[in-house]
Design a protein around this motif. Structure first.
Motif, mmCIF file in Angstrom:
data_model
loop_
_atom_site.group_PDB
_atom_site.id
_atom_site.type_symbol
_atom_site.label_atom_id
_atom_site.label_comp_id
_atom_site.label_asym_id
_atom_site.label_seq_id
_atom_site.Cartn_x
_atom_site.Cartn_y
_atom_site.Cartn_z
ATOM 1 N N GLU A 1 -7.914 3.520 -5.279
ATOM 2 C CA GLU A 1 -8.189 4.547 -4.485
ATOM 3 C C GLU A 1 -7.890 5.912 -4.781
ATOM 4 O OE1 GLU A 1 -10.099 4.594 -1.609
ATOM 5 O OE2 GLU A 1 -10.541 2.628 -1.571
ATOM 6 N N GLU B 1 1.077 -1.137 -0.006
ATOM 7 C CA GLU B 1 -0.029 0.045 0.019
ATOM 8 C C GLU B 1 1.000 1.373 -0.014
ATOM 9 O OE1 GLU B 1 -2.313 -0.725 3.324
ATOM 10 O OE2 GLU B 1 -3.815 -1.951 2.485
ATOM 11 N N ARG C 1 1.044 4.164 -3.049
ATOM 12 C CA ARG C 1 0.897 5.489 -2.692
ATOM 13 C C ARG C 1 2.332 6.469 -3.243
ATOM 14 N NH1 ARG C 1 -1.210 3.543 1.987
ATOM 15 N NH2 ARG C 1 0.810 3.864 3.121
ATOM 16 N N GLU D 1 -5.540 -0.230 -3.842
ATOM 17 C CA GLU D 1 -4.780 1.223 -3.476
ATOM 18 C C GLU D 1 -4.632 2.021 -4.568
ATOM 19 O OE1 GLU D 1 -3.711 3.796 -0.566
ATOM 20 O OE2 GLU D 1 -4.180 1.631 -0.093
#
Length: 679
Positions: A248, A193, A197, A245
């Motif tokens: 998102e 994750e 990012r 992730e």
């Protein structure tokens, strides 16, 4: 901080951040990135074009402009001279340690996973499935070829890592990042994750829209007792965590490829038994990426595990570790004072020159003594800066072998000592154009010490395409500045450094004998008054002798003055308040007494050192004054008078104002002198 089983100071590390000089422009701010993630790689030749079993895109690579001159290891804030100010390195963003998670097991990818991009964009299937580069064209016609292209894409094969690539207009132009997978699979979710990012932020910095697609590669070799299928099953959840992730952040995952034991898995494929553990295409297949690259004279990059063997420590000889521990203890004791640190640094610089010379002459190893001394000596950032300066074109291979040799000797529990050495290795590799080895060495350094600014700065420099020759020029300037300082420091310290010859025994015996009588005398208030004014009378008599050309005192007289100056009232009364013509004699006296404060009486040196520094300041010699005050504070950090006067020099105060104050105090002291005959 206690590292490697011992505790010793790093005298020139982590000083307060200096102010940026007005003549140097500020660096543009960058979005924080994770230093463990390898963001860029040498341009490969292939470009898989994407549809159901294909991939596609193409344009030319654009070079980033050369940034401004970089920052190197900070110079020590030596009190007697102001180093040219440098702006601080960009530091690693702090992240929370990953929390433990459940053991990863094989499970079905959730239905929230976005469909294959080719299914949503039928036009992709009609594109010509080839990758055009300035020099060649490589056909990528299947998912096996997409899996096989990874080491050509990155320039190396990332063992036990996550690799992320967002195809650009010319496939390989897009951003790429690698992130190591921890050995503990319970940490994989947090790692995945975080990597997603960071990749989103990195791609955004590069102006790349991840809605255009991301390819995920999951690489891991089976551990003992595991089959390739078991390892592939463990990796499946990592792809899911990455995909979720990315979703998102509105990123689209095109393919998730698992690479295990020269076999590949396509986790996006939902057909049972399809794309599960097939071997990578044979080089004998003319349509394979390997065959096409061979025809073009291209070879796959080396594996990570083979690259790191050059510099990563193996199990060390216990006898060597004991010698390293002893060398660290000696480093401690030598660096107890400013003069000791300067002498140790000068020795380390000589040893670096000697070691480079030996490797230049063909040596492949150093003596155990020299190896241990270099390892601990390089804990000084000024020594590291000098090491960076040894990166001339002709010395690059020799310097690389030297730093790798030293790094391999920093085994547990001395891995912390490897950090500056790995940084030097990385800089040399960067100078050679070997970005893969440089980043892998920096990854080890930053993982061990996230606060080591030079490693972080060089890591970001490799990402941003900076020119390492700018760093080299800055390091050479710093080394020249440092050598000038060391030469001056040796000259200054000779004025007050304690004697080490045969006279040291005589000085020690005189102080031992005088101490017994003096401490018996000052047990009462009347005794303290007698001792206080008696010491000032002896000081005045000694100054008279020095004026008359007799710069020698009896051992008993010298010891009596040194002991008397331990009283703060006596020391304040002895502060120089006379005429300018008396200053040379006063300076000569206090230096003479400071040299007599030999072990175990070194703790008695702060008063004469402070008096010497005040006289030097009155003479305008702030270099010697600052050294003397700093030496006093090294011996006794709580010595207030030395600290106040040193702060006065650093703040550029006018000593004339202090002199007026001290003259008033001296007059009051003289007026309060009692009738000693009545005591």
């Amino acid at each position: 901080m206690e590292k490697g089983g011992h505790r010793y100071p790093r005298p020139h590390r982590r000083l307060p951040a200096p102010r940026r000089p007005p003549h140097r422009p500020p660096r543009p701010s960058l979005r924080p990135r994770h230093p463990d993630l390898d963001h860029r790689r040498p341009p490969p030749a292939a470009d898989p074009r994407r549809h159901r079993h294909r991939a596609s895109r193409s344009t030319s690579r654009q070079r980033r402009p050369t940034p401004t001159r970089p920052h190197l290891a900070r110079r020590p804030d030596h009190p007697h001279q102001q180093s040219p100010r440098r702006r601080p390195c960009r530091t690693r963003p702090r992240t929370a340690a990953p929390s433990p998670h459940e053991q990863a097991t094989r499970h079905t990818r959730p239905r929230t996973t976005r469909p294959h991009r080719a299914a949503r964009h039928p036009i992709a299937e009609r594109r010509n499935p080839e990758v055009s580069t300035p020099d060649n064209t490589v056909q990528v016609t299947s998912l096996p070829n997409l899996a096989q292209i990874l080491p050509y894409l990155l320039g190396h094969y990332p063992d036990d890592s996550i690799a992320l690539h967002a195809p650009g207009p010319n496939f390989h132009d897009g951003p790429t990042m690698t992130c190591p997978l921890p050995d503990d699979s319970a940490e994989w979710q947090a790692t995945a994750e975080h990597a997603a990012r960071q990749f989103v932020a990195y791609a955004h910095d590069r102006g790349h829209d991840l809605a255009e697609g991301v390819i995920i590669y999951l690489c891991r070799e089976p551990r003992p007792g595991q089959s390739p299928e078991d390892t592939a099953a463990l990796l499946a959840p990592v792809g899911t965590w990455l995909t979720n992730e990315f979703m998102e952040h509105r990123a689209n995952v095109l393919q998730t490829i698992g690479l295990v034991a020269d076999r590949w898995w396509a986790y996006e494929c939902d057909i049972d038994g399809c794309c599960e553990g097939d071997p990578l295409p044979s080089p004998d297949d003319p349509t394979s990426v390997a065959a096409q690259m061979t025809r073009l004279g291209r070879t796959p990059g080396p594996r990570t595990r083979d690259i790191i063997k050059e510099f990563r420590a193996a199990t060390a000889d216990p006898a060597f570790l004991q010698d390293l521990h002893t060398a660290a203890d000696h480093f401690n004791s030598r660096c107890a004072t400013n003069a000791g640190r300067d002498a140790t640094l000068a020795l380390t610089l000589e040893q670096i020159d000697a070691a480079i010379g030996r490797f230049r002459d063909g040596a492949t190893a150093l003596s155990r003594a020299l190896t241990t001394q270099l390892i601990v000596g390089l804990q000084d950032d000024a020594a590291v800066e000098a090491g960076v300066a040894h990166a001339d074109d002709g010395d690059l291979p020799h310097a690389r072998r030297l730093w790798a040799y030293l790094a391999r000797h920093c085994a547990e529990p001395f891995t912390q000592e490897a950090v500056p050495i790995l940084t030097l290795f990385a800089f040399v590799a960067w100078r050679q154009g070997d970005l893969i080895a440089a980043r892998l060495a920096l990854r080890d350094a930053i993982t061990t010490d996230p606060d080591y600014e030079l490693a972080t700065g060089i890591h970001l420099g490799t990402i941003d395409g900076e020119d390492p020759r700018n760093w080299l020029a800055s390091a050479r300037e710093g080394r020249a500045h440092r050598l000038t300082h060391l030469q001056h420091a040796v000259e200054v310290a000779s004025e007050y450094r304690p004697a080490t010859d045969t006279t040291a025994v005589r000085y020690r015996e005189a102080l031992d004998a005088a101490a017994t009588y003096y401490y018996d005398q000052v047990q009462t208030e009347d005794g303290r008054l007698l001792a206080r004014f008696g010491t000032i009378d002896i000081v005045n008599g000694a100054l008279a002798d020095f004026r008359n050309g007799r710069p020698q005192l009896m051992d008993e007289i010298s010891a009596r003055i040194i002991l008397g100056l331990q009283d703060l009232h006596t020391r304040d009364a002895a502060l120089s308040t006379g005429e300018e013509s008396d200053l040379p004699y006063e300076r000569q006296l206090w230096g003479y007494l400071a040299r007599r404060c030999v072990p175990p009486h070194t703790g008695k040196a702060p008063p004469p050192l402070t008096l010497l520094g005040w006289v030097a300041w009155r003479q305008g010699d702030t270099v010697t004054a600052s050294h003397a005050f700093a030496e006093a504070l090294d011996i006794y950090p709580g010595y207030t008078m030395a600290k106040l006067l040193l702060d006065g020099i650093r703040n550029e105060c006018d000593p004339a104002r202090l002199l007026a104050t001290y003259r008033e105090a001296a007059a009051e002291f003289a007026a309060s002198r009692p009738d000693l005959d009545t005591l």
